[in-house]
Motif scaffolding. Sequence first.
Motif, mmCIF file in Angstrom:
data_model
loop_
_atom_site.group_PDB
_atom_site.id
_atom_site.type_symbol
_atom_site.label_atom_id
_atom_site.label_comp_id
_atom_site.label_asym_id
_atom_site.label_seq_id
_atom_site.Cartn_x
_atom_site.Cartn_y
_atom_site.Cartn_z
ATOM 1 N N ILE A 91 5.565 11.726 25.415
ATOM 2 C CA ILE A 91 6.159 11.406 26.719
ATOM 3 C C ILE A 91 6.143 9.906 26.960
ATOM 4 O O ILE A 91 7.156 9.314 27.377
ATOM 5 C CB ILE A 91 5.420 12.157 27.849
ATOM 6 C CG1 ILE A 91 5.752 13.651 27.784
ATOM 7 C CG2 ILE A 91 5.788 11.583 29.215
ATOM 8 C CD1 ILE A 91 4.844 14.518 28.618
ATOM 9 N N MET A 99 12.273 17.664 27.780
ATOM 10 C CA MET A 99 11.273 17.931 28.812
ATOM 11 C C MET A 99 11.366 19.363 29.306
ATOM 12 O O MET A 99 10.357 20.033 29.511
ATOM 13 C CB MET A 99 11.484 16.959 29.985
ATOM 14 C CG MET A 99 10.455 17.085 31.104
ATOM 15 S SD MET A 99 8.789 16.582 30.600
ATOM 16 C CE MET A 99 7.929 18.159 30.641
ATOM 17 N N PHE A 155 6.608 20.421 25.535
ATOM 18 C CA PHE A 155 5.347 19.959 26.112
ATOM 19 C C PHE A 155 4.514 21.094 26.707
ATOM 20 O O PHE A 155 3.954 20.988 27.796
ATOM 21 C CB PHE A 155 5.617 18.857 27.147
ATOM 22 C CG PHE A 155 6.430 17.717 26.600
ATOM 23 C CD1 PHE A 155 5.893 16.875 25.637
ATOM 24 C CD2 PHE A 155 7.733 17.501 27.014
ATOM 25 C CE1 PHE A 155 6.645 15.825 25.107
ATOM 26 C CE2 PHE A 155 8.500 16.465 26.492
ATOM 27 C CZ PHE A 155 7.954 15.630 25.528
ATOM 28 N N PHE A 172 11.115 14.222 34.653
ATOM 29 C CA PHE A 172 9.781 13.720 34.341
ATOM 30 C C PHE A 172 8.918 13.490 35.576
ATOM 31 O O PHE A 172 7.728 13.179 35.441
ATOM 32 C CB PHE A 172 9.880 12.440 33.518
ATOM 33 C CG PHE A 172 10.197 12.682 32.068
ATOM 34 C CD1 PHE A 172 9.203 13.032 31.172
ATOM 35 C CD2 PHE A 172 11.498 12.578 31.599
ATOM 36 C CE1 PHE A 172 9.491 13.280 29.838
ATOM 37 C CE2 PHE A 172 11.806 12.826 30.264
ATOM 38 C CZ PHE A 172 10.794 13.172 29.376
ATOM 39 N N VAL A 221 5.642 15.281 35.637
ATOM 40 C CA VAL A 221 4.689 14.726 34.680
ATOM 41 C C VAL A 221 3.947 13.556 35.309
ATOM 42 O O VAL A 221 2.734 13.402 35.134
ATOM 43 C CB VAL A 221 5.398 14.291 33.382
ATOM 44 C CG1 VAL A 221 4.425 13.601 32.443
ATOM 45 C CG2 VAL A 221 6.020 15.500 32.699
#
Length: 219
Positions: free
Chosen positions: A138, A103, A107, A168, A171
């Motif tokens: 993800i 992560m 991305f 995360f 996200v």
Amino acid sequence: MAQFTLVIGNKNYSSWSLRPWLVLKQIGVDFNEVRIPLDTPQFRQEIFRYSPTGKVPVLQHGNITIWESIAICEYLIEQFPAANLLPTELAARALARSISAEMHAGFQNLRQNMPMNCRSHFPGKGMKLGVQEDIDRITAIWRECREKFGNNNGDLLFGHFTIADAMFAPVVSRFITYGVKLDPICQDYAEAIRHLPTMQAWITAAQVEPEHLEQYDNQ
């Protein structure tokens, strides 16, 4: 123990800042918060007082300075072993570290096209080339963690809160802002992160910040 100071950017926009802030709040550590608004003359004037890279976040602990969100999280793992910021089981611990690093480093399509903006809603926007592939990866990570390690231990990736959840969390915020459709397992996980009291505190503060950055607000 020396006092911690965490230097962050705007809560509305700074996904990198959210990660260590969330960890510190989740484990109940007292710290001084220094917020420097991004993309302002104030930021350029002040940030190098704290950060050798000119970026946020930065954690200061006595005469020690740690930058990069994943390095800060690893430092907090060492400082607070009783907080269990990584799973105890070897395979789960290895997976948590791996996905946190993935992560941190990856991305890029998602980051560029769906920037974090906690107080706005842009459903259907941001779906540029490569974004769906990032979303698919993800959500595959989330399903793997929940199915292998999380189901019987709580609502988060490995049941209890770990640095992987912190990595995360931005996200989750992006998926909410851009109305990304999720399968039931991933939706339940996103809702669990969204409703953490610490995450709610961050979002509430983000909503009342006075700064508006055009490149993030005009999608």
